[in-house]
Design a protein around this motif. Structure first.
Motif, short mmCIF file in Angstrom:
data_model
loop_
_atom_site.label_atom_id
_atom_site.label_comp_id
_atom_site.label_asym_id
_atom_site.label_seq_id
_atom_site.Cartn_x
_atom_site.Cartn_y
_atom_site.Cartn_z
N TYR A 75 2.86 9.24 6.58
CA TYR A 75 3.02 7.78 6.67
C TYR A 75 4.45 7.36 6.99
CZ TYR A 75 -1.56 8.11 4.62
OH TYR A 75 -2.87 8.42 4.39
N LYS A 76 5.21 8.23 7.64
CA LYS A 76 6.64 7.96 7.85
C LYS A 76 6.95 6.80 8.79
CE LYS A 76 7.69 10.70 11.84
NZ LYS A 76 6.63 11.50 12.31
N GLY A 77 6.15 6.53 9.78
CA GLY A 77 6.50 5.54 10.79
C GLY A 77 6.04 4.13 10.51
N LYS A 78 5.64 3.87 9.29
CA LYS A 78 5.06 2.56 8.97
C LYS A 78 6.05 1.63 8.27
CE LYS A 78 0.38 4.33 8.61
NZ LYS A 78 -0.60 3.42 9.16
N LYS A 84 10.05 7.64 -6.15
CA LYS A 84 10.12 8.89 -6.90
C LYS A 84 9.31 8.87 -8.18
CE LYS A 84 14.16 7.67 -9.58
NZ LYS A 84 13.30 6.86 -10.42
N ASP A 85 8.80 7.72 -8.62
CA ASP A 85 8.13 7.72 -9.92
C ASP A 85 6.73 7.13 -9.95
OD1 ASP A 85 9.23 5.19 -9.58
OD2 ASP A 85 10.62 5.39 -11.24
N ILE A 86 6.09 7.02 -8.80
CA ILE A 86 4.67 6.65 -8.81
C ILE A 86 3.84 7.90 -9.10
CG2 ILE A 86 2.71 5.98 -7.36
CD1 ILE A 86 4.50 3.89 -6.05
N LEU A 87 4.17 9.01 -8.48
CA LEU A 87 3.41 10.24 -8.68
C LEU A 87 3.64 10.83 -10.06
CD1 LEU A 87 3.88 11.99 -5.21
CD2 LEU A 87 1.95 10.62 -6.00
N VAL A 99 8.23 12.87 -4.60
CA VAL A 99 8.53 11.68 -3.80
C VAL A 99 7.38 11.38 -2.83
CG1 VAL A 99 10.07 10.81 -1.97
CG2 VAL A 99 11.03 11.87 -4.01
N CYS A 100 7.17 10.10 -2.61
CA CYS A 100 6.16 9.67 -1.64
C CYS A 100 6.72 8.46 -0.88
CB CYS A 100 4.85 9.31 -2.33
SG CYS A 100 5.03 8.10 -3.65
N LEU A 101 6.10 8.15 0.23
CA LEU A 101 6.43 6.94 0.98
C LEU A 101 5.30 5.96 0.77
CD1 LEU A 101 7.73 8.50 4.32
CD2 LEU A 101 9.05 7.78 2.34
N VAL A 102 5.66 4.72 0.39
CA VAL A 102 4.65 3.71 0.07
C VAL A 102 5.02 2.37 0.69
CG1 VAL A 102 3.93 4.80 -2.10
CG2 VAL A 102 5.78 3.12 -2.13
N PRO A 103 4.02 1.52 0.92
CA PRO A 103 4.31 0.18 1.41
C PRO A 103 5.15 -0.59 0.39
CG PRO A 103 1.95 0.65 1.49
CD PRO A 103 2.60 1.76 0.74
N ARG A 104 5.94 -1.52 0.86
CA ARG A 104 6.78 -2.33 -0.02
C ARG A 104 5.96 -3.02 -1.10
NH1 ARG A 104 11.78 -5.74 1.91
NH2 ARG A 104 12.15 -3.62 2.53
N PHE A 175 -5.99 1.85 0.42
CA PHE A 175 -6.69 3.12 0.57
C PHE A 175 -6.80 3.48 2.06
CE2 PHE A 175 -10.57 5.65 1.14
CZ PHE A 175 -10.28 6.71 0.29
N GLY A 176 -6.51 4.73 2.37
CA GLY A 176 -6.54 5.19 3.76
C GLY A 176 -5.21 5.01 4.47
N ASN A 177 -4.30 4.22 3.87
CA ASN A 177 -2.98 4.00 4.45
C ASN A 177 -1.87 4.45 3.50
OD1 ASN A 177 -3.47 2.73 7.08
ND2 ASN A 177 -4.53 1.22 5.81
N ILE A 178 -2.27 5.16 2.45
CA ILE A 178 -1.31 5.76 1.52
C ILE A 178 -1.77 7.17 1.23
CG2 ILE A 178 -0.41 3.66 0.41
CD1 ILE A 178 -2.47 4.06 -1.83
N ASP A 179 -0.82 7.99 0.82
CA ASP A 179 -1.07 9.36 0.42
C ASP A 179 -2.18 9.37 -0.64
OD1 ASP A 179 -0.75 11.87 -1.01
OD2 ASP A 179 1.29 12.00 -0.23
N THR A 180 -3.11 10.31 -0.56
CA THR A 180 -4.19 10.43 -1.54
C THR A 180 -3.64 10.56 -2.95
OG1 THR A 180 -5.55 11.52 0.12
CG2 THR A 180 -6.25 11.77 -2.16
N ARG A 181 -2.52 11.26 -3.10
CA ARG A 181 -1.91 11.42 -4.43
C ARG A 181 -1.44 10.07 -4.97
NH1 ARG A 181 2.98 14.94 -3.60
NH2 ARG A 181 3.14 13.49 -1.87
#
Length: 193
Positions: A75-78, A84-87, A99-104, A175-181
């Motif tokens: 999901y890097k280009g979005k 660092k602390d959602i997972l 670490v994960c990348l998430v929408p604002r 859902f579908g636009n974020i990492d399954t984790r």
């Protein structure tokens, strides 16, 4: 050849990933440098003390290693933000595993407002005209009034239920636009007192 250090720990071993595009830093380099500075720059830590005690995995001290992880993240280009602390709730380590990348909008679900909260639980404040406790939750950047209650604990329980519901709603929305984790962590998320 002497390597240029960032905050005494970060370096670029030189490789595939450039740190600048002419005179402007690349997006990946800016994200990497921001992470290093949040953890190791005394001025940043003074401004944002919630990062005191946070560290970066030694592998990521090398910009090239971090850049490869970032470049290969689905999901890097979005325009997503690094978290660092959602997972791992309460996590203090930036690493490929945590670490994960998430929408604002997802990242904004979890502000750290302990300092501003005062003596009442999260989502609760005293409302003097009614001699009661008001419960409110922020949804889509707007405060939603949840009612007045006789005790701070009653008001907090209403807040807790609505906050947890909203987090799950956001998980379904993305859902579908974020990492399954990330999706699974949001669906399992519980507010701790």
């Amino acid at each position: 050849m002497k390597r240029r250090m960032v905050c005494g720990v970060g370096f670029d071993s030189k490789g595939k990933y450039k740190s600048s595009d002419g005179s402007k830093p690349t997006k990946i380099y800016s994200v990497w440098r921001g992470m290093i500075e949040r953890c190791y720059n005394p001025k940043q830590l003074a401004r944002r003390p919630t990062y005191i005690g946070c560290t970066v995995d030694e592998r990521w001290h090398d910009y090239q290693v971090f850049a490869e992880w970032y470049d290969n993240y689905k999901y890097k280009g979005k325009g997503y933000e690094m978290d660092k602390d959602i997972l791992v709730k309460g996590n203090k380590l930036y690493s490929p595993e945590t670490v994960c990348l998430v929408p604002r909008d997802v990242n904004a679900l979890f502000p750290n407002a302990k300092k501003a909260r005062g003596k009442y639980p999260q989502g609760v404040n005293y409302y003097e005209p009614l001699n009661s406790y008001c419960s409110r939750v922020r949804i889509n950047n707007k405060l939603k009034h949840l009612g007045y209650y006789g005790t701070p604990n009653e008001a907090y329980e209403v807040y807790k239920k609505e906050k947890e519901r909203h987090v799950k709603e956001m998980a379904d929305l993305w859902f579908g636009n974020i990492d399954t984790r990330v999706y699974e962590a949001l669906m399992d998320w519980k507010l701790e007192s």
